[in-house]
Design an enzyme around this catalytic site. Structure first.
Site, mmCIF file in Angstrom:
data_model
loop_
_atom_site.group_PDB
_atom_site.id
_atom_site.type_symbol
_atom_site.label_atom_id
_atom_site.label_comp_id
_atom_site.label_asym_id
_atom_site.label_seq_id
_atom_site.Cartn_x
_atom_site.Cartn_y
_atom_site.Cartn_z
ATOM 1 N N PRO A 2 46.272 47.155 50.004
ATOM 2 C CA PRO A 2 45.142 46.542 50.671
ATOM 3 C C PRO A 2 44.063 46.058 49.728
ATOM 4 C CG PRO A 2 45.354 48.894 51.150
ATOM 5 C CD PRO A 2 46.141 48.597 49.951
ATOM 6 N N GLU A 3 43.671 44.854 49.925
ATOM 7 C CA GLU A 3 42.478 44.321 49.292
ATOM 8 C C GLU A 3 41.442 44.193 50.404
ATOM 9 O OE1 GLU A 3 43.292 41.016 46.660
ATOM 10 O OE2 GLU A 3 45.368 41.645 46.425
ATOM 11 N N LYS A 59 36.927 47.676 48.950
ATOM 12 C CA LYS A 59 38.174 48.182 49.531
ATOM 13 C C LYS A 59 37.999 49.569 50.135
ATOM 14 C CE LYS A 59 40.390 45.757 45.712
ATOM 15 N NZ LYS A 59 41.165 45.925 44.463
ATOM 16 N N ARG A 265 48.814 43.432 34.618
ATOM 17 C CA ARG A 265 49.141 43.121 36.013
ATOM 18 C C ARG A 265 49.987 41.871 36.099
ATOM 19 N NH1 ARG A 265 45.426 45.540 39.139
ATOM 20 N NH2 ARG A 265 47.160 45.641 40.572
#
Length: 277
Positions: A2-3, A59, A265
């Site tokens: 989740p962002e 978040k 990333r």
DNA sequence: CCTATCACCTGCAGGC
DNA sequence: TGCCTGCAGGTGATAG
């Protein structure tokens, strides 16, 4: 997982499904989930409290319990389910069960056990909770301005993508939307942040808000594990322009999307549309 | 101040 | 089928 948009979807979904119920019973099945208390004191504080409101910063999801605030970060794979008490559940990955009146239960599920919860006495300024120590203003906070970003970033030596992911600067952007924002800015994710002009920061704010708003409205992205209770999952992923599209055709120029690593990333971008400064 | 790396966990895809 | 490796949307600690 989740962002900001996904957490916002969870917030609205839980508010809709649960309303303002009173907590009857708490079952902590994975004590490490709770950062601030042991299972017993955590449960004892929660029982009898009513969820007055559902809030979010970046978040972080926040349950306003009146005199206390329960804060939840879903990290990679945390999810909530709202179900009837009698339903069976996955004992391996269900780490917290909160039962309300009318046999309704809120269950926290997290395969990788990365998610964390925090319980604090309510503060006037939510940014003062200890878990928010390294969390800057929310993306939609009016204090995020060109002057603010300029002051926070122009002297640093990090890349654009790293700046977008730095929660201390602006809270809410994660790996997926960071790639989408870079694409919208026509900038290579490894662009040195110090090479940006003030006008670029203006665009960064506008594009970040535009993309996250669009994702929130679509109910958040589902790439692997996010499922909301309202069945609104998995729609915005069709609108992703670069993230997860390695070797696929760029919708703008027709060249193939490239995958690289930035700050450890996985990062996707279009070599043609996104140039370094 | 900055980077790199590991750590926290589990599941899954891909190669052999 | 099984084993091994690497990877996954997040964040914090630590070493250099």
């Amino acid at each position: 997982m989740p962002e900001l948009p996904e957490v916002e979807t969870v917030r609205l979904t839980l508010a809709h499904l649960l309303g303002n119920p009173c907590i009857q019973e708490v079952n902590v099945r994975y004590p490490n989930l709770i950062e601030t208390h042991d299972s017993l004191s955590f449960s004892n504080i929660l029982i009898g409290k009513t969820i007055k409101d559902y809030k979010r910063i970046g978040k972080y999801l926040m349950f306003d319990l009146g005199d206390y605030m329960l804060i939840s970060h879903l990290r990679m794979e945390g999810k909530y389910y709202v179900q009837k008490h009698c339903d069976s559940y996955d004992p391996k990955h269900t780490h917290l069960i909160i039962r309300f009146e009318n046999e309704v239960e809120l269950r926290y599920h997290d395969t990788r056990k990365f998610g964390r919860m925090y319980l604090y006495k309510k503060a006037i300024d939510p940014y003062t909770y200890p878990c928010m120590k390294n969390v800057g203003y929310d993306v939609f906070d009016e204090r995020i301005t060109v002057a603010y970003l300029w002051q926070m970033l122009h002297h640093r030596t990090i890349t654009l993508k790293q700046a977008l992911l730095d929660q201390r600067v602006m809270a809410g952007v994660g790996n997926i939307y960071a790639d989408e924002i870079c694409f919208a800015l026509h900038l290579h994710p490894e662009t040195n942040i110090s090479h940006l002009r003030k006008s670029d920061f203006e665009c960064m704010i506008l594009e970040t808000r535009r993309i996250l708003t669009g994702a929130s409205n679509a109910g958040g992205t589902t790439i692997r594990s996010y499922t909301s209770q309202l069945g609104v999952d998995g729609r915005f992923q069709l609108q992703l322009k670069v993230h997860g599209r390695e070797k696929q055709v760029c919708y703008t120029c027709g060249n193939l999307i490239t995958k690289i690593r930035v700050g450890g990333r996985g990062t996707y971008y279009c070599k043609e549309c996104q140039k370094k400064r």
